[in-house]
Design a protein around this motif. Structure first.
Motif, PDB file in Angstrom:
ATOM      1  N   ILE A 135     119.668 114.072 -24.528  1.00  0.00           N
ATOM      2  CA  ILE A 135     118.688 114.149 -25.611  1.00  0.00           C
ATOM      3  C   ILE A 135     117.279 114.095 -25.028  1.00  0.00           C
ATOM      4  O   ILE A 135     116.961 113.214 -24.224  1.00  0.00           O
ATOM      5  CB  ILE A 135     118.864 112.989 -26.609  1.00  0.00           C
ATOM      6  N   ALA A 136     116.437 115.044 -25.448  1.00  0.00           N
ATOM      7  CA  ALA A 136     115.033 115.077 -25.032  1.00  0.00           C
ATOM      8  C   ALA A 136     114.157 114.731 -26.230  1.00  0.00           C
ATOM      9  O   ALA A 136     114.285 115.332 -27.295  1.00  0.00           O
ATOM     10  CB  ALA A 136     114.674 116.457 -24.493  1.00  0.00           C
ATOM     11  N   ILE A 137     113.290 113.731 -26.048  1.00  0.00           N
ATOM     12  CA  ILE A 137     112.366 113.334 -27.100  1.00  0.00           C
ATOM     13  C   ILE A 137     110.969 113.783 -26.683  1.00  0.00           C
ATOM     14  O   ILE A 137     110.380 113.219 -25.756  1.00  0.00           O
ATOM     15  CB  ILE A 137     112.389 111.813 -27.326  1.00  0.00           C
ATOM     16  N   PRO A 138     110.425 114.827 -27.311  1.00  0.00           N
ATOM     17  CA  PRO A 138     109.106 115.342 -26.905  1.00  0.00           C
ATOM     18  C   PRO A 138     108.008 114.306 -27.095  1.00  0.00           C
ATOM     19  O   PRO A 138     107.911 113.670 -28.146  1.00  0.00           O
ATOM     20  CB  PRO A 138     108.904 116.558 -27.820  1.00  0.00           C
ATOM     21  N   LYS A 139     107.191 114.135 -26.068  1.00  0.00           N
ATOM     22  CA  LYS A 139     106.170 113.092 -26.095  1.00  0.00           C
ATOM     23  C   LYS A 139     105.106 113.362 -27.159  1.00  0.00           C
ATOM     24  O   LYS A 139     104.651 112.433 -27.832  1.00  0.00           O
ATOM     25  CB  LYS A 139     105.517 112.970 -24.721  1.00  0.00           C
ATOM     26  N   ALA A 140     104.695 114.614 -27.306  1.00  0.00           N
ATOM     27  CA  ALA A 140     103.643 114.930 -28.270  1.00  0.00           C
ATOM     28  C   ALA A 140     104.076 114.540 -29.680  1.00  0.00           C
ATOM     29  O   ALA A 140     103.338 113.889 -30.422  1.00  0.00           O
ATOM     30  CB  ALA A 140     103.291 116.418 -28.205  1.00  0.00           C
ATOM     31  N   GLN A 141     105.293 114.938 -30.060  1.00  0.00           N
ATOM     32  CA  GLN A 141     105.795 114.605 -31.395  1.00  0.00           C
ATOM     33  C   GLN A 141     105.992 113.099 -31.564  1.00  0.00           C
ATOM     34  O   GLN A 141     105.713 112.537 -32.624  1.00  0.00           O
ATOM     35  CB  GLN A 141     107.107 115.341 -31.665  1.00  0.00           C
ATOM     36  N   LEU A 142     106.473 112.442 -30.511  1.00  0.00           N
ATOM     37  CA  LEU A 142     106.706 111.001 -30.572  1.00  0.00           C
ATOM     38  C   LEU A 142     105.391 110.246 -30.743  1.00  0.00           C
ATOM     39  O   LEU A 142     105.272 109.374 -31.613  1.00  0.00           O
ATOM     40  CB  LEU A 142     107.423 110.540 -29.305  1.00  0.00           C
ATOM     41  N   TYR A 143     104.395 110.571 -29.923  1.00  0.00           N
ATOM     42  CA  TYR A 143     103.109 109.874 -30.011  1.00  0.00           C
ATOM     43  C   TYR A 143     102.433 110.147 -31.357  1.00  0.00           C
ATOM     44  O   TYR A 143     101.827 109.249 -31.953  1.00  0.00           O
ATOM     45  CB  TYR A 143     102.193 110.321 -28.875  1.00  0.00           C
ATOM     46  N   ALA A 144     102.523 111.399 -31.823  1.00  0.00           N
ATOM     47  CA  ALA A 144     101.913 111.738 -33.113  1.00  0.00           C
ATOM     48  C   ALA A 144     102.580 110.973 -34.240  1.00  0.00           C
ATOM     49  O   ALA A 144     101.911 110.477 -35.161  1.00  0.00           O
ATOM     50  CB  ALA A 144     102.016 113.244 -33.360  1.00  0.00           C
ATOM     51  N   CYS A 145     103.905 110.837 -34.191  1.00  0.00           N
ATOM     52  CA  CYS A 145     104.644 110.114 -35.226  1.00  0.00           C
ATOM     53  C   CYS A 145     104.308 108.621 -35.196  1.00  0.00           C
ATOM     54  O   CYS A 145     104.081 108.010 -36.248  1.00  0.00           O
ATOM     55  CB  CYS A 145     106.144 110.325 -35.051  1.00  0.00           C
ATOM     56  N   ILE A 146     104.257 108.037 -33.995  1.00  0.00           N
ATOM     57  CA  ILE A 146     103.908 106.620 -33.875  1.00  0.00           C
ATOM     58  C   ILE A 146     102.506 106.374 -34.418  1.00  0.00           C
ATOM     59  O   ILE A 146     102.251 105.427 -35.179  1.00  0.00           O
ATOM     60  CB  ILE A 146     104.016 106.161 -32.414  1.00  0.00           C
ATOM     61  N   GLY A 147     101.557 107.243 -34.049  1.00  0.00           N
ATOM     62  CA  GLY A 147     100.194 107.109 -34.543  1.00  0.00           C
ATOM     63  C   GLY A 147     100.119 107.271 -36.052  1.00  0.00           C
ATOM     64  O   GLY A 147      99.391 106.540 -36.731  1.00  0.00           O
ATOM     65  N   ALA A 148     100.890 108.221 -36.594  1.00  0.00           N
ATOM     66  CA  ALA A 148     100.898 108.447 -38.037  1.00  0.00           C
ATOM     67  C   ALA A 148     101.404 107.216 -38.781  1.00  0.00           C
ATOM     68  O   ALA A 148     100.816 106.799 -39.793  1.00  0.00           O
ATOM     69  CB  ALA A 148     101.764 109.659 -38.375  1.00  0.00           C
ATOM     70  N   PHE A 149     102.467 106.600 -38.272  1.00  0.00           N
ATOM     71  CA  PHE A 149     102.994 105.409 -38.937  1.00  0.00           C
ATOM     72  C   PHE A 149     102.064 104.211 -38.763  1.00  0.00           C
ATOM     73  O   PHE A 149     102.014 103.338 -39.641  1.00  0.00           O
ATOM     74  CB  PHE A 149     104.399 105.092 -38.432  1.00  0.00           C
ATOM     75  N   ALA A 150     101.316 104.169 -37.657  1.00  0.00           N
ATOM     76  CA  ALA A 150     100.332 103.099 -37.492  1.00  0.00           C
ATOM     77  C   ALA A 150      99.223 103.229 -38.534  1.00  0.00           C
ATOM     78  O   ALA A 150      98.814 102.235 -39.152  1.00  0.00           O
ATOM     79  CB  ALA A 150      99.740 103.144 -36.078  1.00  0.00           C
ATOM     80  N   VAL A 151      98.746 104.450 -38.762  1.00  0.00           N
ATOM     81  CA  VAL A 151      97.714 104.673 -39.777  1.00  0.00           C
ATOM     82  C   VAL A 151      98.277 104.399 -41.167  1.00  0.00           C
ATOM     83  O   VAL A 151      97.616 103.789 -42.015  1.00  0.00           O
ATOM     84  CB  VAL A 151      97.161 106.111 -39.680  1.00  0.00           C
ATOM     85  N   LEU A 152      99.515 104.847 -41.410  1.00  0.00           N
ATOM     86  CA  LEU A 152     100.152 104.566 -42.701  1.00  0.00           C
ATOM     87  C   LEU A 152     100.312 103.063 -42.917  1.00  0.00           C
ATOM     88  O   LEU A 152     100.105 102.554 -44.024  1.00  0.00           O
ATOM     89  CB  LEU A 152     101.523 105.239 -42.768  1.00  0.00           C
ATOM     90  N   GLY A 153     100.688 102.345 -41.863  1.00  0.00           N
ATOM     91  CA  GLY A 153     100.826 100.899 -41.970  1.00  0.00           C
ATOM     92  C   GLY A 153      99.501 100.241 -42.320  1.00  0.00           C
ATOM     93  O   GLY A 153      99.447  99.307 -43.135  1.00  0.00           O
ATOM     94  N   ALA A 154      98.414 100.728 -41.700  1.00  0.00           N
ATOM     95  CA  ALA A 154      97.086 100.191 -42.013  1.00  0.00           C
ATOM     96  C   ALA A 154      96.714 100.483 -43.461  1.00  0.00           C
ATOM     97  O   ALA A 154      96.124  99.640 -44.154  1.00  0.00           O
ATOM     98  CB  ALA A 154      96.046 100.799 -41.066  1.00  0.00           C
ATOM     99  N   LEU A 155      97.088 101.670 -43.951  1.00  0.00           N
ATOM    100  CA  LEU A 155      96.814 102.036 -45.341  1.00  0.00           C
ATOM    101  C   LEU A 155      97.577 101.128 -46.303  1.00  0.00           C
ATOM    102  O   LEU A 155      97.021 100.629 -47.295  1.00  0.00           O
ATOM    103  CB  LEU A 155      97.192 103.500 -45.575  1.00  0.00           C
TER     104      LEU A 155
END
Length: 294
Positions: A135-155
């Motif tokens: 299984i390959a987990i693309p870094k760009a998608q992973l970092y973008a998703c983590i950042g998105a959930f961090a912003v959502l969590g702050a919201l």
């Protein structure tokens, strides 16, 4: 089996980014009952600002996206003060037309400043991945998703744990009641609208890392946002997050097992299917009764 698992992981990662992109739209609708057709423009503007800063500084575009949120909050405040609040006083139904007109004007401004060509952000990890066996987990998608959930969590934390959040939820329940307890409704609406548009700062930065974009890409992204909020139920942040994951999975499964050329059509097919079979959204039965609901 490996291919299916890989596809599901990729779809969930993309869905996390879609959730952030749609959160501001559904927040604005849940509190103000305004369908903001300028939201796609805001996402593309956030992408352009992040791309421009990345070109000038060389810093990670996703980190720059955090700062872009502040800029987009200012854009949201300006849009509310100059267009939305004024049009609402005349006829609330005209906000649909007014925000669409703002988006068309904004698209022209973007074209004049940054040109009509294709843009993309390509940080060092753009084409790399973490390998877990097969299984390959693309870094760009992973970092973008983590950042998105961090912003959502702050919201979510802001809506639940601050006076501004309580004021916004009070206005969503009853504006008259909010005024009776001393809340400045007009100021709260401006702050809430700015907050909803601020989320497009990181959303746009993630867009620039994951996809190529042009000024008229807003047409595609407002379609995806509408699909997410229709799937989840208009006005529900939780429903938008669930709808975003479903859209991400739908797109990745379609491109893997059918054809990439059908990806653009997937959101509109989902919108049509949901409107015909369950107009309140897949999660709307219990989530739309109290205005915006985290």
């Amino acid at each position: 089996m490996i291919l299916l698992l890989q596809t599901l992981i990729f779809g969930c990662l993309i869905g996390g980014v879609y959730a952030l992109m749609s959160s501001g739209f559904t927040l604005i609708f849940g509190v103000m009952n305004v369908i903001n057709l300028a939201h796609g423009f805001a996402i593309v503007l956030g992408a352009c600002i992040s791309w421009w800063l990345w070109q000038k500084t060389g810093l990670d575009p996703l980190l720059l996206g955090v700062g872009t949120c502040v800029v987009m909050a200012g854009v949201g405040w300006l849009l509310y003060k100059t267009v939305v609040s004024r049009v609402q006083r005349i006829d609330p139904g005209l906000t649909l037309v007014a925000t669409f007109a703002f988006a068309m004007i904004g698209e022209g401004v973007i074209s004049l400043i940054w040109g009509t060509g294709m843009h993309a952000e390509t940080p060092s990890y753009f084409n790399t991945s973490y390998d877990l066996g097969s299984i390959a987990i693309p870094k760009a998608q992973l970092y973008a998703c983590i950042g998105a959930f961090a912003v959502l969590g702050a919201l979510f934390a802001l809506l639940r744990g601050t006076f501004l959040g309580r004021a916004i939820r009070a206005c969503a329940s009853s504006r008259d009641g909010a005024e009776l307890v001393g809340i400045n409704v007009e100021r709260s609406m401006a702050q809430m609208f700015a907050l909803g548009i601020a989320t497009t700062g990181f959303g746009g930065a993630a867009l620039g890392v994951l996809y190529q974009f042009t000024p008229d890409s807003q047409d595609i992204w407002i379609g995806r946002v509408l699909c997410v909020v229709v799937l989840g139920g208009l006005g529900s942040l939780g429903g938008a997050a669930a709808g975003a994951v479903l859209l991400g999975l739908g797109e990745t499964l379609t491109s893997t097992y059918w054809s990439v050329s059908w990806n653009t059509a997937v959101p509109y097919m989902l919108i049509l299917a949901v409107l015909l079979l369950r107009p309140q959204g897949l999660f709307g039965a219990t989530m739309r009764r109290e205005g915006v609901k985290a």
